[in-house]
Design a protein around this motif. Sequence first.
Motif, PDB file in Angstrom:
ATOM      1  N   TYR A   9      20.992  26.499  28.414  1.00  0.00           N
ATOM      2  CA  TYR A   9      20.071  27.842  28.048  1.00  0.00           C
ATOM      3  C   TYR A   9      20.892  28.121  26.802  1.00  0.00           C
ATOM      4  O   TYR A   9      22.251  28.372  26.871  1.00  0.00           O
ATOM      5  N   GLY A  11      21.358  31.015  25.089  1.00  0.00           N
ATOM      6  CA  GLY A  11      21.329  32.415  24.930  1.00  0.00           C
ATOM      7  C   GLY A  11      22.722  33.074  24.223  1.00  0.00           C
ATOM      8  O   GLY A  11      23.063  32.783  24.445  1.00  0.00           O
ATOM      9  N   THR A 393      16.136  26.809  26.166  1.00  0.00           N
ATOM     10  CA  THR A 393      15.555  28.020  26.314  1.00  0.00           C
ATOM     11  C   THR A 393      16.763  28.959  25.789  1.00  0.00           C
ATOM     12  O   THR A 393      18.285  28.444  25.225  1.00  0.00           O
ATOM     13  N   GLY A 394      16.127  30.288  25.038  1.00  0.00           N
ATOM     14  CA  GLY A 394      17.572  30.917  24.838  1.00  0.00           C
ATOM     15  C   GLY A 394      17.186  31.373  23.642  1.00  0.00           C
ATOM     16  O   GLY A 394      18.646  31.766  22.894  1.00  0.00           O
ATOM     17  N   LYS A 396      15.484  32.607  20.705  1.00  0.00           N
ATOM     18  CA  LYS A 396      14.719  34.060  19.868  1.00  0.00           C
ATOM     19  C   LYS A 396      15.916  34.127  19.551  1.00  0.00           C
ATOM     20  O   LYS A 396      16.777  35.138  19.603  1.00  0.00           O
ATOM     21  N   HIS A 398      18.190  37.007  17.434  1.00  0.00           N
ATOM     22  CA  HIS A 398      18.399  38.910  17.662  1.00  0.00           C
ATOM     23  C   HIS A 398      17.310  39.648  17.427  1.00  0.00           C
ATOM     24  O   HIS A 398      16.843  39.058  15.919  1.00  0.00           O
ATOM     25  N   SER A 407      22.778  29.281  20.302  1.00  0.00           N
ATOM     26  CA  SER A 407      23.762  29.851  20.771  1.00  0.00           C
ATOM     27  C   SER A 407      24.912  28.712  21.617  1.00  0.00           C
ATOM     28  O   SER A 407      24.360  28.601  22.840  1.00  0.00           O
TER      29      SER A 407
END
Length: 431
Positions: A9, A11, A393-394, A396, A398, A407
């Motif tokens: 992840y 994100g 995932t995560g 996308k 801002h 990240s």
Amino acid sequence: MPDRTDITYFGAGPALLPTDVLEKAAQALLNFNNTGLGIAEHSHRSQHATDIINQAKADLASYLDIPDDYDVLFMSGGGTGEFSATVYNLVGAWVTKKKLEILQQLGVTNEADANQDELVSALKKAVDSELKLDYLVTGGWSLKAYQEAGRLLGPEFVNLATDSRTINNGKFGKIPEESSWKLSKAPAFVYYCDNETVDGVEFPKFPESLAPQADGSGPIVVADMSSNILSRRFPVKNFSVVFFGAQKNLGSTGVTVVVIKKSLLAPACPQPSPSLLRKIGLPIPPVVFTYETIAKNNSLYNTLSIFDVYIAGQVLKKLLNTYPDKVDGQEAVANAKSALIYNALEAHPNVYKIVPDKSVRSRMNICFRVTVNGETDKAESEFLKKGTELGLTGLKGHRSVGGIRASNYNSITPDGAKKLAQFLNDFATNA
């Protein structure tokens, strides 16, 4: 249904947490230290809570080499709350120091012996003519902090010392040369965000123009390190206040950490009284945002989320156990991971465009655009879809800027970074 081990992840926050920390925290929620109660059920006034706070403070100080003349506070309100708290507290410290100067000019050593009307008049004049807060605006979060200072005090008291958009066609992505910064002569503080999560911009090092002089003089420097704390060493003694939300590299959402010089706290620098602040036209801080109050109560003035402090403490324990050289070891890993991802992006310039300038690329938030056959929106949708199918995932970007954002926080393993780099290569090759 995917298993936790199937997902990497990326994100931007709340961020991925180490699985073993979560497993231990889950048990602590049910039965903490064989007390028959979960950690979230124990009183914040209990010895359990005090021990958790004190151990987390000690481990943070050890990991980052925080000197003894600094205090560590655990607060609520997130980084956004600190946009306000730093203004309230450091303007208060400025008033206290200015008041002492005026008392000397009036020839008295005790405030009670001064003519109060004369003292208030001189202070009000000093506020109106001298009070300035300097902000280095290099991304969305420092912009929000700058705007909040103007909202609380009035724009006439806030100096926009630099704005990255002026050198980058109205967009963030660069940091202006220090020689161009328009710093005030003696600001109450200079504020900057060390790593901008939205725009992928990170200061490569501490700004030389803000460094303390040989005699110890220099500006009071405040830094938001919410998204790169614990990922690299920084010169703690160059800062008066550093704050960071826990939810990137330290723990879960719900606790904010402030590292502050004790010389800015009582008894060395007591906050001015509410009545004095009213008389000179300055805002009065909410008590839960008053560093002096939080420090005096060891972060337990109000009901702190001890569970969140516990998770932060477990993350710190894991870091200290993993890296005998403490933050230096984590920094080497963070640098290697980010280099791997950036190298994959640079290998395919016809598909990937890295958003920030190379000189200020963030190691934590890697922002880029994807374009295939002249199409960006369609290519990025396909990129996100294929990434998700692989458990990446995560990604996308801002909502305010779009694009893709990976990240690369401390919880992303080297294998996770390698998996993303391989996907970047494969997607570009097959585009």
